[in-house]
Write a protein that holds these residues in place. Structure first.
Motif, PDB file in Angstrom:
ATOM      1  N   ILE A  72       1.094  -1.016   0.007  1.00 39.30           N
ATOM      2  CA  ILE A  72      -0.236  -0.007   0.103  1.00 39.30           C
ATOM      3  C   ILE A  72       1.174   1.099   0.579  1.00 39.30           C
ATOM      4  CG2 ILE A  72      -1.653   1.727   1.052  1.00 39.30           C
ATOM      5  CD1 ILE A  72      -2.950  -0.982   1.894  1.00 39.30           C
ATOM      6  N   THR A  73       1.750   1.361   0.646  1.00 46.45           N
ATOM      7  CA  THR A  73       2.630   2.172   1.063  1.00 46.45           C
ATOM      8  C   THR A  73       4.146   2.281  -0.106  1.00 46.45           C
ATOM      9  OG1 THR A  73       3.929   1.639   2.159  1.00 46.45           O
ATOM     10  CG2 THR A  73       2.202   3.001   2.996  1.00 46.45           C
ATOM     11  N   SER A  74       3.752   1.168  -1.094  1.00 48.78           N
ATOM     12  CA  SER A  74       4.868   1.163  -2.339  1.00 48.78           C
ATOM     13  C   SER A  74       4.698   1.953  -4.002  1.00 48.78           C
ATOM     14  CB  SER A  74       5.139  -0.400  -3.373  1.00 48.78           C
ATOM     15  OG  SER A  74       3.569   0.025  -3.747  1.00 48.78           O
ATOM     16  N   ASN A  75       6.198   1.911  -4.205  1.00 52.51           N
ATOM     17  CA  ASN A  75       5.617   3.054  -5.388  1.00 52.51           C
ATOM     18  C   ASN A  75       4.866   2.554  -6.353  1.00 52.51           C
ATOM     19  OD1 ASN A  75       7.943   4.639  -4.006  1.00 52.51           O
ATOM     20  ND2 ASN A  75       9.661   4.356  -5.967  1.00 52.51           N
ATOM     21  N   ASN A  76       4.514   1.643  -6.029  1.00 51.04           N
ATOM     22  CA  ASN A  76       3.545   1.037  -7.192  1.00 51.04           C
ATOM     23  C   ASN A  76       2.368   1.571  -7.203  1.00 51.04           C
ATOM     24  OD1 ASN A  76       5.854  -0.962  -8.916  1.00 51.04           O
ATOM     25  ND2 ASN A  76       5.148  -2.184  -7.311  1.00 51.04           N
ATOM     26  N   MET A  77       1.807   0.820  -5.834  1.00 49.60           N
ATOM     27  CA  MET A  77       0.547   1.850  -5.740  1.00 49.60           C
ATOM     28  C   MET A  77       0.400   3.625  -5.971  1.00 49.60           C
ATOM     29  SD  MET A  77      -2.892   1.413  -4.224  1.00 49.60           S
ATOM     30  CE  MET A  77      -2.609  -0.153  -3.387  1.00 49.60           C
ATOM     31  N   VAL A 112       6.224  10.793  -4.161  1.00 42.87           N
ATOM     32  CA  VAL A 112       6.063   9.292  -3.746  1.00 42.87           C
ATOM     33  C   VAL A 112       5.955   9.245  -2.046  1.00 42.87           C
ATOM     34  CG1 VAL A 112       6.750   7.292  -2.814  1.00 42.87           C
ATOM     35  CG2 VAL A 112       6.631   8.508  -5.034  1.00 42.87           C
ATOM     36  N   ASN A 113       6.672  10.855  -1.678  1.00 42.84           N
ATOM     37  CA  ASN A 113       7.105  10.311  -0.609  1.00 42.84           C
ATOM     38  C   ASN A 113       5.738  11.490   0.654  1.00 42.84           C
ATOM     39  OD1 ASN A 113       9.727   9.067   0.122  1.00 42.84           O
ATOM     40  ND2 ASN A 113      10.938  10.767  -0.129  1.00 42.84           N
ATOM     41  N   LEU A 114       5.076  12.102  -0.293  1.00 41.51           N
ATOM     42  CA  LEU A 114       4.365  13.175  -0.016  1.00 41.51           C
ATOM     43  C   LEU A 114       2.463  12.452  -0.069  1.00 41.51           C
ATOM     44  CD1 LEU A 114       2.613  15.363   0.679  1.00 41.51           C
ATOM     45  CD2 LEU A 114       2.426  16.357  -1.544  1.00 41.51           C
ATOM     46  N   PHE A 115       2.948  11.048  -0.333  1.00 42.13           N
ATOM     47  CA  PHE A 115       1.569  10.670  -0.726  1.00 42.13           C
ATOM     48  C   PHE A 115       1.880   9.407   0.214  1.00 42.13           C
ATOM     49  CE2 PHE A 115       1.223   6.380  -2.166  1.00 42.13           C
ATOM     50  CZ  PHE A 115      -0.227   5.537  -2.573  1.00 42.13           C
ATOM     51  N   ASN A 147     -11.113   3.419  -0.744  1.00 42.20           N
ATOM     52  CA  ASN A 147     -11.910   2.755  -1.677  1.00 42.20           C
ATOM     53  C   ASN A 147     -10.538   1.723  -3.457  1.00 42.20           C
ATOM     54  OD1 ASN A 147     -14.169   1.729  -0.317  1.00 42.20           O
ATOM     55  ND2 ASN A 147     -14.310   3.767  -1.011  1.00 42.20           N
ATOM     56  N   SER A 148      -9.984   2.199  -3.639  1.00 39.72           N
ATOM     57  CA  SER A 148      -9.089   2.135  -4.452  1.00 39.72           C
ATOM     58  C   SER A 148      -8.305   1.582  -3.828  1.00 39.72           C
ATOM     59  CB  SER A 148      -8.625   3.364  -5.962  1.00 39.72           C
ATOM     60  OG  SER A 148      -8.012   2.719  -6.951  1.00 39.72           O
ATOM     61  N   ILE A 149      -7.789   2.040  -3.170  1.00 37.56           N
ATOM     62  CA  ILE A 149      -6.245   1.638  -2.452  1.00 37.56           C
ATOM     63  C   ILE A 149      -6.773  -0.490  -1.971  1.00 37.56           C
ATOM     64  CG2 ILE A 149      -4.899   0.546  -0.342  1.00 37.56           C
ATOM     65  CD1 ILE A 149      -5.091   4.040  -0.443  1.00 37.56           C
ATOM     66  N   ILE A 150      -8.016  -0.127  -0.944  1.00 44.41           N
ATOM     67  CA  ILE A 150      -8.230  -1.650  -0.736  1.00 44.41           C
ATOM     68  C   ILE A 150      -8.712  -2.488  -2.102  1.00 44.41           C
ATOM     69  CG2 ILE A 150     -10.110  -2.995   0.214  1.00 44.41           C
ATOM     70  CD1 ILE A 150     -10.595  -0.755   1.829  1.00 44.41           C
TER      71      ILE A 150
END
Length: 359
Positions: A72-77, A112-115, A147-150
């Motif tokens: 969830i906290t990856s660059n891919n996400m 990415v870090n801000l995200f 919701n999209s993350i899940i």
């Protein structure tokens, strides 16, 4: 050198500026929350073992949750969400204040870090729960993105399981082919053994020979009884007695032949052939069962590849937040005042010490 009054004025101006930023300029971030767990659709229940508790080994559910936490906290996400919600444009837009906004000189890692700073994840190992929160300047967007993350995490989880299932299927298929070759090789050995001994099943041949041997032994008893009776009436050199003795002699020869065939020293005796035949036949039967079992495992592995095995169950669903969560203005302002007062006190004390020293 700056006087105490100038320093005081500088701290007051700095405090007013920082407090004004926190109170009136800093973005309000609305946080949407959810709690999730991973449900195994196969219905397999994992029972924690005493060894696992002592050794500190984690269950597969906890391991999956830990994987999700990293994903969830990856660059891919971030890349996937950026494609869907255009986060790059949002983080560099006027909707963010000047201090939090990204600019043209900022790198990909800065975005990415801000995200990542907008995501909060907590793993509860006791309850096997993952608590996920996402903050955004828009309350509606915070819910949509969460919701999209899940959904994306669930897709990733099943993709990983599918890859494992495919690797398992490849291994099973190799075992199937290996077991098939072993079975066919042993069947050929059995056929060669049957052809060399000219029968399908030596046990059936043995039964036939045993019946013949029994009939010969019975015939021998009859002939011997008949000979005993004739010897009471005829001389030993009479034709009847001589013929009967020859018949008895031939029957004995036949009995010796069949005894030797069944259990003598002949290397091709039936009892040895039967033993060797049974060894090969039992091996064929065992390899056939192993081959059938590997075919069944291959079929089950194919089913695992083509089905969704894991599902993320949301215990607390993401909702649209009513009020902003960050920043906590009162806490921030109090902290700023305390820090500035502390720094001003230290600086004033240093100035007084320097003046005394000069005086």
């Amino acid at each position: 050198m700056l006087s105490r009054k100038k320093i005081k004025k500088l701290f007051i101006i700095t405090g007013i500026f920082i407090i004004s930023y926190v109170a009136f300029i800093e973005n309000h971030l609305y946080e949407s929350n959810c709690s999730i767990l991973i449900k195994n659709i196969n219905g397999k229940i994992e029972t924690p073992s005493l060894f696992g508790a002592i050794s500190g080994q984690t269950s597969s559910e906890i391991q999956n949750l830990m994987i999700l936490k990293e994903y969830i906290t990856s660059n891919n996400m971030y890349d996937l969400l950026n494609q869907e919600f255009n986060l790059d444009s949002h983080y560099s837009s006027n909707s963010l204040d000047l201090l939090q906004r990204m600019y043209s000189w900022n790198s990909y890692e800065n975005f990415v870090n801000l995200f990542k700073s907008r995501i909060f994840i907590e793993l509860d190992e006791n309850a096997s729960l993952l608590r996920v929160s996402f903050s955004h300047t828009s309350p509606e967007q915070s819910q949509l993105i969460l919701n999209s993350i899940i959904k994306k995490a669930e897709i990733k989880l099943n993709e990983d399981n599918k890859e494992l299932a495919i690797e398992h299927l490849k291994f099973i298929n190799k075992e199937v082919n290996s077991n098939k070759l072993k079975l066919f090789s042993k069947i050929k050995e059995l056929e060669k053994f049957q052809n060399s001994n000219k029968f399908l099943d030596p046990s059936s041949n043995a039964e036939v020979d045993l019946k013949i041997l029994s009939s010969l032994q019975l015939e021998l008893l009859k002939k011997e009884n008949e000979l005993n009776k004739l010897e009471n009436y005829f001389t030993p050199k009479s034709i009847s007695i001589l013929n009967l003795k020859n018949e008895i002699k031939q029957i004995n020869k036949n009995i010796v032949v069949f005894n030797d065939k069944l259990a003598g020293n002949n290397p091709k005796r039936l009892n040895k052939i039967i033993i060797n035949f049974k060894k090969i036949e039992n091996k064929v039967s065992l390899l056939r069962d192993i081959y059938k079992q590997s075919l069944l495992q291959a079929q089950l592995a194919k089913v695992e590849v083509n089905k969704q095995s894991m599902k993320i169950q949301t215990i607390i669903k993401p909702k649209i937040p009513v009020s902003y969560e960050h920043p906590n203005k009162f806490k921030k302002i109090i902290t700023i005042l305390l820090v500035l007062s502390f720094l001003y006190g230290i600086l004033s004390m240093l100035i007084s010490i320097i003046k005394d020293h000069k005086g």
